[in-house]
Design a protein around this motif. Structure first.
Motif, PDB file in Angstrom:
ATOM      1  N   ASP A   1      16.196  46.304  10.269  1.00 54.58           N
ATOM      2  CA  ASP A   1      15.762  45.453   9.162  1.00 54.58           C
ATOM      3  C   ASP A   1      16.087  46.112   7.820  1.00 54.58           C
ATOM      4  N   HIS A   2      15.680  45.454   6.743  1.00 52.37           N
ATOM      5  CA  HIS A   2      16.042  45.878   5.391  1.00 52.37           C
ATOM      6  C   HIS A   2      15.674  47.337   5.123  1.00 52.37           C
ATOM      7  N   TYR A   3      14.428  47.704   5.409  1.00 52.43           N
ATOM      8  CA  TYR A   3      13.968  49.062   5.089  1.00 52.43           C
ATOM      9  C   TYR A   3      14.629  50.094   6.002  1.00 52.43           C
ATOM     10  N   GLU A   4      14.827  49.722   7.242  1.00 54.88           N
ATOM     11  CA  GLU A   4      15.493  50.655   8.168  1.00 54.88           C
ATOM     12  C   GLU A   4      16.956  50.856   7.776  1.00 54.88           C
ATOM     13  N   LEU A   5      17.614  49.777   7.324  1.00 53.21           N
ATOM     14  CA  LEU A   5      18.987  49.919   6.850  1.00 53.21           C
ATOM     15  C   LEU A   5      19.052  50.832   5.636  1.00 53.21           C
ATOM     16  N   GLN A   6      18.061  50.715   4.746  1.00 50.66           N
ATOM     17  CA  GLN A   6      18.029  51.596   3.587  1.00 50.66           C
ATOM     18  C   GLN A   6      17.879  53.058   4.003  1.00 50.66           C
ATOM     19  N   ASN A   7      17.020  53.297   4.991  1.00 52.32           N
ATOM     20  CA  ASN A   7      16.769  54.674   5.439  1.00 52.32           C
ATOM     21  C   ASN A   7      18.010  55.333   6.026  1.00 52.32           C
ATOM     22  N   CYS A   8      18.882  54.522   6.650  1.00 55.14           N
ATOM     23  CA  CYS A   8      20.093  55.126   7.240  1.00 55.14           C
ATOM     24  C   CYS A   8      21.347  54.803   6.416  1.00 55.14           C
ATOM     25  N   ASN A   9      21.146  54.365   5.159  1.00 54.19           N
ATOM     26  CA  ASN A   9      22.252  54.117   4.216  1.00 54.19           C
ATOM     27  C   ASN A   9      23.315  53.181   4.799  1.00 54.19           C
ATOM     28  N   SER A  10      22.855  52.164   5.521  1.00 55.16           N
ATOM     29  CA  SER A  10      23.771  51.213   6.137  1.00 55.16           C
ATOM     30  C   SER A  10      23.565  49.822   5.553  1.00 55.16           C
ATOM     31  N   LYS A  11      24.562  48.954   5.733  1.00 59.74           N
ATOM     32  CA  LYS A  11      24.490  47.606   5.170  1.00 59.74           C
ATOM     33  C   LYS A  11      25.114  46.591   6.122  1.00 59.74           C
ATOM     34  N   VAL A  12      24.731  45.322   5.907  1.00 57.80           N
ATOM     35  CA  VAL A  12      25.292  44.208   6.666  1.00 57.80           C
ATOM     36  C   VAL A  12      26.083  43.326   5.705  1.00 57.80           C
ATOM     37  N   LEU A  13      27.317  42.991   6.112  1.00 60.39           N
ATOM     38  CA  LEU A  13      28.165  42.088   5.334  1.00 60.39           C
ATOM     39  C   LEU A  13      28.507  40.913   6.250  1.00 60.39           C
ATOM     40  N   LEU A  14      28.092  39.703   5.852  1.00 59.82           N
ATOM     41  CA  LEU A  14      28.322  38.537   6.705  1.00 59.82           C
ATOM     42  C   LEU A  14      29.147  37.485   5.980  1.00 59.82           C
ATOM     43  N   THR A  15      29.805  36.628   6.783  1.00 65.56           N
ATOM     44  CA  THR A  15      30.549  35.505   6.208  1.00 65.56           C
ATOM     45  C   THR A  15      30.043  34.209   6.817  1.00 65.56           C
ATOM     46  N   THR A  16      30.064  33.145   6.037  1.00 67.75           N
ATOM     47  CA  THR A  16      29.608  31.843   6.517  1.00 67.75           C
ATOM     48  C   THR A  16      30.228  30.732   5.675  1.00 67.75           C
TER      49      THR A  16
END
Length: 1054
Positions: free
Chosen positions: A273-288
């Protein structure tokens, strides 16, 4: 009494060791017999494991180190034991032969007991469940993220700048790129992924396609493979938890989720989730395509990818049309056409390529049709439909149009085999101008190439395949439905569990492949139906008896990979059927009803469960292609069945029936079909078949056949027949005429040598009995056109080519391009004597593996001067001291000028790669050098050879425990203030080199201006830094992702 007890105790203590030694004499014979039995048992176990290892290596898999060690230990134990048994057979005596030599027997018996203990340990301690090393490697980043022809127009620049800015914002974890179908969202995010890696914003970029019907297991697998994660868990929840744990542990991962059509819970995939992604410096990039998805997927940054501006649209259009439009009339018309494409890249490209070679009148007609056409669908896809429809209309012939529409029958984002398009096309009546199946195949490949040139299909991930962009696939389904009675009903790969409730009466094609349907309807009411694709519905167990009772026009039917156990009686009503696939239907035993399908042209029964080819198959007098590949249960083919298939052009029977002309097992009065039946087929062009024994071949034939393509395997061994199938798949360069033998050419009939051997391009010898010299084979077989030669376990031959015992009067193997020598312990030399000039003159690849008998130099001077075109050399698992010996070459003679890749692995006795002074220009084209497990090697090359390595791009060295410098000095040479320059070196990897102290033994300066990646791992004495290489590039040190990809490419891909 105490004295007696004491005496007895002393006697017992003295007797025990004496008794132990006497046992060796008393049980001498039983010890030796027991050892023989143990040798047989251990050999059987060793052979079983060795075959598993051979299969693994043929398939490109890695083998466990402990398995390799066990095989080597077992081999040593067997050799020692056999040597001991041979000594025992000498039965030495003493006293002039009057009595046995007790000392000698005692020694042998004692050694036999010790050897038996060791062999028992080997036999009992190791029971390997698998020989494979289950190591996953990340999918290659560059190939996965390739963005193709990325056009940085104003709209794409703005969107990309917005995405890159969001990626650098620590408060943003989910970014959405929105835009209409075909506008370039996927291309954009792929390019973003490449750029983000280049800028070191992320350590890993992983990507999965979601599509309209999300498959969580497939999505999880795509992401896991790119992270080298093995997901063995059975449930989606457990897999998600494991994937999430890996992402959290990885740090700095960009997760691209492409083509989202509806809200999906990312936690079900395994994305934090958002906070967990922040903790591991990761991101989600999606297309739609759908704006609302950006909100429901909780994206903090929404980037809209807009259509191209008029000028950018025109620039792209002109580029893809490859025209100048200098004429005013032409220019105005072309601008009008480009404007009608609505700024959509996919439409602009498709239309530009469709009209690129047309005259002005056709351009005007195209503009008129685009202006007049009505939008047939909702939202923003009208312009796309009009443009794709125009491209479709401009396809040059019916074959191209029909193949384009056939592509939309396959699941979204799947590879489509051109061979399937051929077989379905034949069934539908395409390619009728072709004179043969081979001509039709060539046409199908040309059509696929043409459709790619028209931007209507894409390259597939696998060779021989194409793919369809999801937007174009949707448009193709609409186009197919726009004609009268030509509608396509396509629900392929949609997870359907039940047969559709829709009325299907008006459809000409139904594709329900790749679903989870369990039951078919009692009756199929589709009078216009021509194509029915139901393959890969693994839960379908039966076709109802009346399924085909209603009238239909069915021409193509595929129900492969299902559990059906029989064919219904209504099957005989399919009187128009021309293509039938029953591949991998292992439960079907009886296919005799197929004899009623008189118009059938293509019948595929690959990997079927049938045990006998029924006599009724002989009624299929219009059959052109019969495929029984890997139908391993077929034991009987009655006589006069195949010979009645008078129009048969292609027969595929590898790893299937092989007992031609032999008695039917259990029925002495019946004989299987003879090989003469195949020779009687006058239209047969392609023959891929196994023959259990050369005796199955007739001694004489009435006439010779000119088979265009053949792959014939003559071997008693089922394992080697299966290996042949794998080798056919894995060979880098496909060869159209191939032969596998477990015998020699002189044992084959003369007619066979004229028809097959003299025309063969590829020969594989597997444990060929009585093969002693390959030059003898060349003399018998006239192998002038041979391009590929593979020899394995040829135990009676110690020299590959011996011109001393057999003097050739002309060059030999002048066309040979690849030579592979495997598992041949008795081989001592590749060549003895001088080969005539021109011999081996075209050899490009030489591979020698597990040939431990070669003790001196693998390539001596007499062979070296003939390998003028050698490009790749691979040597693994041998005991030679040198690779090359130049003694005997004339001063100034040039050799190895085209060698571009050299791989040396597990050569424990290797002390030098090249043992003599350098020849001029040698190695000057070498680009890749990989060396591993050469424990006696102290340096790679001397200074004079190093000066030739001007093209070296990649150097990998590992596990060479005696290596103290990469490059040494020639004897007596002193180098002061010189420079070693590797102008092209980009990648340098040094691993597990405990004694390595420096690159060079002298004081020369090192210059590597192009160096980009340096990997130094487990080299405790190597203190050189990146700056010491004086690169003009920014050198990355120990980049893990690059290291894994480099290792995969250099060591695992061949």
């Amino acid at each position: 009494m105490e004295i007696v007890s004491f005496v007895l105790r002393v006697g017992e203590l003295l007797w025990t060791p004496v008794k132990r030694h006497l046992v060796y004499l008393v049980h001498y014979k039983s010890h030796m017999q027991s050892l023989e039995v143990l040798v047989e048992k251990l050999e059987a176990m060793q052979n079983d494991y060795q075959r598993e290892v051979d299969t693994a290596r043929m398939n490109g898999d890695k083998v466990k180190s402990e398995v390799q060690k066990w095989l080597k230990d077992a081999d040593n134990a067997i050799i020692h034991a056999k040597r001991l048994n041979n000594e025992a057979r000498e039965d030495k005596t003493c006293l002039g032969g009057c009595c046995p030599n007790l000392k000698w027997r005692y020694s042998l018996s004692k050694r036999a007991v010790k050897e038996a203990e060791e062999m028992n340990k080997l036999k009992e301690e190791k029971r390997f469940e698998t020989v494979l090393l289950q190591v996953l490697r990340p999918i290659e980043f560059e190939s996965t993220m390739s963005a193709g022809d990325f056009e940085a127009f104003e709209a794409t620049r703005q969107a990309m700048d917005g995405v890159m800015k969001a990626l650098k914002d620590n408060n943003v974890t989910v970014i959405a790129v929105h835009g209409m179908g075909g506008i370039g969202k996927t291309t954009l995010v792929k390019h973003v992924g490449l750029q983000a890696c280049k800028d070191k914003l992320f350590d890993h970029v992983i990507m999965a396609v979601i599509s309209q019907n999300p498959n969580l297991v497939k999505i999880q697998q795509q992401l896991a493979e790119m992270l080298a994660l093995n997901l063995n868990e059975q449930t989606e929840i457990a897999r998600a938890a494991r994937l999430k744990e890996r992402i959290m542990r990885g740090k700095k991962i960009l997760i691209i989720l492409d083509d989202i059509w509806k809200t999906i819970d990312l936690s079900l995939i395994g994305i934090p989730d958002h906070y967990e992604l922040q903790n591991c410096n990761s991101k989600v990039l999606l297309t739609t395509r759908i704006w609302n998805i950006c909100h429901t997927m909780k994206s903090q940054k929404k980037i809209h990818l807009d259509i191209l501006s008029k000028e950018d649209s025109w620039a792209l259009f002109v580029k893809k049309a490859n025209m100048s439009f200098q004429s005013t009339n032409f220019y105005d018309t072309a601008r009008k056409v480009a404007r009608e494409c609505g700024g959509l890249p996919i439409a602009l490209i498709a239309v530009a390529r469709a009209l690129g070679d047309k005259d002005l009148e056709e351009w005007r007609e195209a503009a008129r049709r685009l202006e007049m056409s009505q939008t047939t669908n909702l939202d923003d896809e009208g312009d796309v439909f009009r443009c794709i429809k125009l491209s479709y209309d401009y396809l040059k012939d019916n074959d191209a149009k029909s193949c384009f529409l056939l592509c939309c029958l396959f699941p979204e984002d799947s590879d489509i085999q051109i061979e399937d398009l051929l077989k379905y096309g034949i069934g539908k009546g395409l390619f009728r101008d072709a004179n043969s199946m081979q001509d039709a195949r060539r046409t199908a490949h040309l059509v696929a190439k043409y459709l790619k040139a028209c931007s209507l299909v894409l390259n597939g991930e696998q060779d021989g395949c194409v793919r369809m962009h999801d937007v174009i696939r949707d448009m193709a389904i609409l186009i197919a439905s726009s004609g009268d009675g030509q509608g396509f009903f396509v629900k392929a790969g949609c997870h359907l569990k039940d047969w559709p409730m829709n009325s299907l009466e008006d459809y000409s094609a139904i594709s329900l492949m790749g679903n989870e349907i369990c039951n078919l309807p009692d009756e199929l009411v589709c009078p216009k139906l021509q194509i029915l694709l139901l393959q890969s519905n693994f839960r379908v167990e039966e076709i109802p008896e009346d399924f085909f009772q209603s009238p239909n026009a069915l021409r193509v039917f595929d129900i492969s990979s299902t559990e059906i156990s029989s064919l219904p009686s209504s099957f005989n009503l399919l009187t128009k059927l021309q293509t039938l696939h029953l591949d991998r239907c292992q439960s079907i035993m009886d296919v005799s009803i197929l004899g009623e399908l008189k118009k059938l042209e293509v019948l595929s029964l690959r990997e079927s469960g049938i045990e006998e080819l029924p006599e009724e198959i002989g009624h299929l007098t219009n059959l052109r292609m019969l495929d029984l590949t890997m139908s391993t249960y077929i034991a009987t083919i009655p006589s006069n069945v195949i010979s009645r298939l008078s129009k048969l052009e292609e027969l595929y029977m590898q790893q299937s029936f092989a007992d031609w002309g032999k008695k039917v097992e259990g029925e002495d009065d019946k004989t299987n079909a003879s090989f003469d039946e195949l020779i009687s087929l006058c239209y047969l062009n392609i023959l891929k078949v196994d023959i259990s024994d050369a005796e199955c071949l007739p001694k004489n034939v009435g006439f010779l056949r000119n088979w265009v393509n053949f792959d014939i395997c003559i071997s008693r061994d089922l394992f080697y027949r299966s290996v042949n199938v794998q080798l056919s798949k894995n060979t880098i360069t496909p060869y159209s005429r191939a032969l596998l033998l477990d015998t020699t050419i002189n044992k084959l009939p003369d007619w066979f040598n004229s028809t097959v051997t003299e025309r063969v391009e590829k020969i594989i010898y597997m444990e060929a009995r009585s093969l002693t010299d390959i030059l003898v084979e060349d003399g018998h077989g006239k192998l002038h056109g041979l391009k590929f030669l593979h020899l394995q376990e040829c135990r009676e031959m110690v020299t590959l080519m011996n011109t001393v015992t057999r003097v050739p009067n002309k060059p030999v193997f002048e066309s040979l391009e690849e030579l592979h020598v495997f598992y041949w312990d008795c081989l001592q030399q590749l060549c003895v004597g001088e080969l005539l000039p021109g011999s081996l003159g075209n050899l490009k690849i030489l591979e020698v593996e597990q040939c431990e008998g070669v003790a001196d130099a693998l390539v001596p001077s007499n062979l070296l001067r003939r390998l003028q075109n050698l490009e790749v050399l691979i040597v693994c698992g041998a005991d030679m001291v040198y690779i090359f010996r130049s003694q005997g070459l004339e001063q100034g003679e040039t050799v190895l000028t085209k060698l571009r890749e050299m791989k040396l692995e597990n050569l424990p006795e290797l002390t030098n790669i090249w043992n003599d002074p350098a020849q001029p220009a040698m190695f000057h084209n070498l680009r890749i050098l990989t060396i591993s497990k050469c424990k006696k090697l102290k340096s790679l090359f001397t200074f004079d050879i190093v000066q030739c390595l001007l093209q070296l791009e990649e150097l990998w060295v590992d596990k060479c425990h005696s290596l103290d410098q990469l490059f040494g000095l020639s004897e007596g040479l002193v180098v002061q203030d010189s420079e070693i320059i590797f102008p092209q070196l980009k990648n340098l990897a040094l691993q597990s080199l405990p004694t390595l102290t420096s690159i060079f033994a002298g004081k020369a300066r090192l210059l590597c201006p192009s160096l980009e990646y340096l990997h130094v791992l487990d080299c405790p004495k190597f203190l050189t830094s990146t700056s010491d290489f004086r690169s003009q590039m920014q050198v990355q040190l120990n980049n893990e992702q690059h290291f894994l990809l480099l290792r995969k490419r250099l060591w695992e891909q061949r």
